[in-house]
Scaffold this motif. Sequence first.
Motif, PDB file in Angstrom:
ATOM      1  N   VAL A   1       0.851  -1.203   0.000  1.00 42.50           N
ATOM      2  CA  VAL A   1       0.000   0.000   0.000  1.00 42.50           C
ATOM      3  C   VAL A   1       0.883   1.248   0.000  1.00 42.50           C
ATOM      4  O   VAL A   1       0.647   2.197  -0.754  1.00 42.50           O
ATOM      5  N   ARG A   2       1.934   1.209   0.823  1.00 42.42           N
ATOM      6  CA  ARG A   2       2.848   2.354   0.886  1.00 42.42           C
ATOM      7  C   ARG A   2       3.544   2.589  -0.449  1.00 42.42           C
ATOM      8  O   ARG A   2       3.702   3.711  -0.902  1.00 42.42           O
ATOM      9  N   ALA A   3       3.947   1.519  -1.100  1.00 43.40           N
ATOM     10  CA  ALA A   3       4.720   1.617  -2.342  1.00 43.40           C
ATOM     11  C   ALA A   3       3.850   2.060  -3.517  1.00 43.40           C
ATOM     12  O   ALA A   3       4.288   2.851  -4.350  1.00 43.40           O
ATOM     13  N   THR A   4       2.634   1.538  -3.595  1.00 41.44           N
ATOM     14  CA  THR A   4       1.815   1.788  -4.790  1.00 41.44           C
ATOM     15  C   THR A   4       0.683   2.785  -4.535  1.00 41.44           C
ATOM     16  O   THR A   4       0.024   3.216  -5.476  1.00 41.44           O
ATOM     17  N   ALA A   5       0.434   3.115  -3.283  1.00 44.89           N
ATOM     18  CA  ALA A   5      -0.671   3.990  -2.890  1.00 44.89           C
ATOM     19  C   ALA A   5      -2.010   3.428  -3.346  1.00 44.89           C
ATOM     20  O   ALA A   5      -2.970   4.133  -3.594  1.00 44.89           O
ATOM     21  N   GLU A   6      -2.037   2.105  -3.502  1.00 47.35           N
ATOM     22  CA  GLU A   6      -3.271   1.412  -3.920  1.00 47.35           C
ATOM     23  C   GLU A   6      -3.648   0.387  -2.853  1.00 47.35           C
ATOM     24  O   GLU A   6      -2.776  -0.269  -2.294  1.00 47.35           O
ATOM     25  N   ILE A   7      -4.923   0.257  -2.626  1.00 47.61           N
ATOM     26  CA  ILE A   7      -5.360  -0.786  -1.688  1.00 47.61           C
ATOM     27  C   ILE A   7      -6.047  -1.886  -2.496  1.00 47.61           C
ATOM     28  O   ILE A   7      -7.073  -1.633  -3.139  1.00 47.61           O
ATOM     29  N   GLN A   8      -5.405  -3.059  -2.510  1.00 46.98           N
ATOM     30  CA  GLN A   8      -6.008  -4.206  -3.206  1.00 46.98           C
ATOM     31  C   GLN A   8      -6.719  -5.064  -2.149  1.00 46.98           C
ATOM     32  O   GLN A   8      -6.086  -5.795  -1.394  1.00 46.98           O
ATOM     33  N   TYR A   9      -8.036  -4.932  -2.125  1.00 46.19           N
ATOM     34  CA  TYR A   9      -8.788  -5.643  -1.081  1.00 46.19           C
ATOM     35  C   TYR A   9      -8.680  -7.165  -1.230  1.00 46.19           C
ATOM     36  O   TYR A   9      -8.793  -7.895  -0.254  1.00 46.19           O
ATOM     37  N   SER A  10      -8.447  -7.624  -2.472  1.00 48.01           N
ATOM     38  CA  SER A  10      -8.330  -9.086  -2.679  1.00 48.01           C
ATOM     39  C   SER A  10      -7.112  -9.637  -1.933  1.00 48.01           C
ATOM     40  O   SER A  10      -7.083 -10.802  -1.545  1.00 48.01           O
ATOM     41  N   ARG A  11      -6.130  -8.760  -1.690  1.00 47.06           N
ATOM     42  CA  ARG A  11      -4.927  -9.237  -1.005  1.00 47.06           C
ATOM     43  C   ARG A  11      -5.178  -9.533   0.480  1.00 47.06           C
ATOM     44  O   ARG A  11      -4.435 -10.255   1.110  1.00 47.06           O
ATOM     45  N   PHE A  12      -6.249  -8.910   1.007  1.00 47.61           N
ATOM     46  CA  PHE A  12      -6.574  -9.192   2.407  1.00 47.61           C
ATOM     47  C   PHE A  12      -6.955 -10.655   2.600  1.00 47.61           C
ATOM     48  O   PHE A  12      -6.760 -11.229   3.664  1.00 47.61           O
ATOM     49  N   LEU A  13      -7.506 -11.225   1.508  1.00 47.81           N
ATOM     50  CA  LEU A  13      -7.895 -12.636   1.594  1.00 47.81           C
ATOM     51  C   LEU A  13      -6.674 -13.551   1.651  1.00 47.81           C
ATOM     52  O   LEU A  13      -6.771 -14.694   2.083  1.00 47.81           O
ATOM     53  N   ASP A  14      -5.541 -13.021   1.172  1.00 42.06           N
ATOM     54  CA  ASP A  14      -4.299 -13.818   1.235  1.00 42.06           C
ATOM     55  C   ASP A  14      -3.946 -14.166   2.674  1.00 42.06           C
ATOM     56  O   ASP A  14      -3.364 -15.210   2.953  1.00 42.06           O
ATOM     57  N   LEU A  15      -4.300 -13.243   3.580  1.00 43.37           N
ATOM     58  CA  LEU A  15      -4.026 -13.491   5.000  1.00 43.37           C
ATOM     59  C   LEU A  15      -4.726 -14.772   5.438  1.00 43.37           C
ATOM     60  O   LEU A  15      -4.122 -15.642   6.075  1.00 43.37           O
ATOM     61  N   TYR A  16      -5.983 -14.881   5.040  1.00 42.35           N
ATOM     62  CA  TYR A  16      -6.778 -16.068   5.379  1.00 42.35           C
ATOM     63  C   TYR A  16      -6.159 -17.316   4.732  1.00 42.35           C
ATOM     64  O   TYR A  16      -5.976 -18.351   5.378  1.00 42.35           O
ATOM     65  N   THR A  17      -5.809 -17.183   3.445  1.00 41.43           N
ATOM     66  CA  THR A  17      -5.239 -18.314   2.707  1.00 41.43           C
ATOM     67  C   THR A  17      -3.939 -18.786   3.359  1.00 41.43           C
ATOM     68  O   THR A  17      -3.758 -19.985   3.600  1.00 41.43           O
ATOM     69  N   PHE A  18      -3.068 -17.815   3.660  1.00 36.93           N
ATOM     70  CA  PHE A  18      -1.763 -18.185   4.236  1.00 36.93           C
ATOM     71  C   PHE A  18      -1.907 -18.824   5.615  1.00 36.93           C
ATOM     72  O   PHE A  18      -1.341 -19.876   5.877  1.00 36.93           O
TER      73      PHE A  18
END
Lengths: 317, 320
Positions: free
Chosen positions: A46-63
């Motif tokens: 988020v800091r690097a791209t200034a974009e919030i990819q909400y789909s990446r939050f699901l990665d937390l669950y997956t991992f």
Amino acid sequence: MKWNPVFRRELTVSSRSIRMAAVIFVFNSVLAVVALFNMYSMMEQVRATAEIQYSRFLDLYTFVSAVEFIMLMFIMPALTASCISGERERQTLELMLTTTMEPRQMVLGKLASSLTMMLVLAVSALPVLSLVFVYGGITVMDVALLFVCYGVVAVFTGGIGMFCSSFIRRSTIATVSTYAFLVLLVAGTYAVSLFAYRMDLNELNSYALALNASVREAGSGGFLYLLLLNPAVTFYGIINGQAGSGSIRSGLSQIFGAVPENWITDHWVFVSLALQLLCAAVFIAASIWLVTPIHRGRMRRFQEAVREPACRPAKAQ
Amino acid sequence: MLEIRELKKRYGNFQALDGLNLEIGERELFGFVGPNGAGKTTTLKILSGLLAPDGGTVRIDGLDVLDDSRRLKQRIGYVPDFFGVYDNLKVSEYMEFFASCYGIVGLSARRRSQALLEQVRLEDKADFFVDGLSRGMKQRLCLARALIHDPDLLILDEPASGLDPRTRAEFTALLRELREQGKTLIVSSHILSELTELCTSIGIIEQGRLVLQGSMEQIFERVNASNPLLISVFSNPEKALTILKSHPCVQTIAVRGDEIKLGFNGDRQDEAQLLQQLIDAGVMVSGFMREKGSLETLFMQITGQEEEKAVIRHEMESGI
């Protein structure tokens, strides 16, 4: 209510030992580290791209759920593979067999205590897993299905462990055999299906070249159904349905080519869970049979029939 | 109480039990004796329901060990030749665990456990971990464990092996106490002198067959009958020797000073008649007795004979 004596004793011994506390500590530490690293990586992105990819939050669950699944799958055999062989080595199995307690109670008591340990681990990891609810995207029902998968995998791998422990006298060899069995089940079924797909692909390519025409899509054929016994594929099916593309068929087709459309592939997760439970029941029944010192009825008559020629004295010349 | 008929058990090519027949009455303390590999442990394991025989029948109070195994397990207590203990389990927990294996739980299990620990003099060790007990204490704990369900028949496989003499004496006293309480005990042991003092009857097993069985009196009669007769002659030894040489029961004569050692194949009546004959002939006899025999002597004689027979059989079969 009468408790299973073996279950009660195992709980007493394991709750007294430092091992249980150590396993819970290490298990949750690993999960927490994975979760924190995942969150850190998201924040960095988020800091690097200034974009919030909400789909990446699901990665937390997956991992987190994947790490938990892998750890559970490796801890359960360690807990069960020395259950019966350990009793044999301590010479306490014979003592129990001289009591009125049924061998069924011994095996189920041991399995239940191992499953309780797994339940404690899974429940203790709930705070880490529930981090995903902060961001949303996963429902309580999804987590419940994941826990059903954990439960079935625990019973399945536990059944394999119990069988190896009953069949093999030495705990070390029983543990190694259980892990070998699991590797065969996870990597073996994957490799066989992949090999079948590659063979089919080669055959079709040469056929297509010869005819200069396109033919049917290559696939693993019947070998694909071996993956129903693979707990990792079942887990993948659940996670893919909750946080991925949604269909296990599309996921499998990327690796194993054409996946036929039928009732089994439509209900892959349900069928594989049912099949794994059935296999677990077979392994547990076999363990009970192996622990029973004297077999009655048909099996005894069979044993006597087998032994009879060996026991019959040789005829005088 | 116990009746074994034509019991057979084979491990691969080795015939462990070859038609064993045995009868043990109620309230007996039966000593089961035999050399290593004779089939003692196999027999005891079959009685305890741990092994299935290949042939024959075993009945305890009319109940078959195979058909009524569950009912019989309620009536049998088994003490194997090893301890079988759990780490991280206290003495009281160990007892209560085995009580629960017989369906005895809660207060009744606790009371029974306490009573037995007192009987085996381990009441002060109830909160100790089993693994930390001495060998003798573990053995007493094993005995208490085997008694947790109040069995009628107690089977002990080499219970005194590895114990020091004092602990062994304590353990023997416990076994006597149990017999006085009305229990039937089967004890297999190599320590024959101990069995001599302890048992009411004895059976000697050799190559899977019972070669001798009887009460201690019968056994000692046989032991004595096979021992030499010692006669001390105060006067007229020549006359005594003449009588002895002509006696049909006398097999060998050895003279050392005024003591005559006879190989005498006769019973007590023959002995009395011989003594009477000597006295009537004017021989002054100052001593007349059978050399005291032991169970060890008989055991060595019987098992030695069997070995000789086996060698002869082997030589005949192989044509040597």
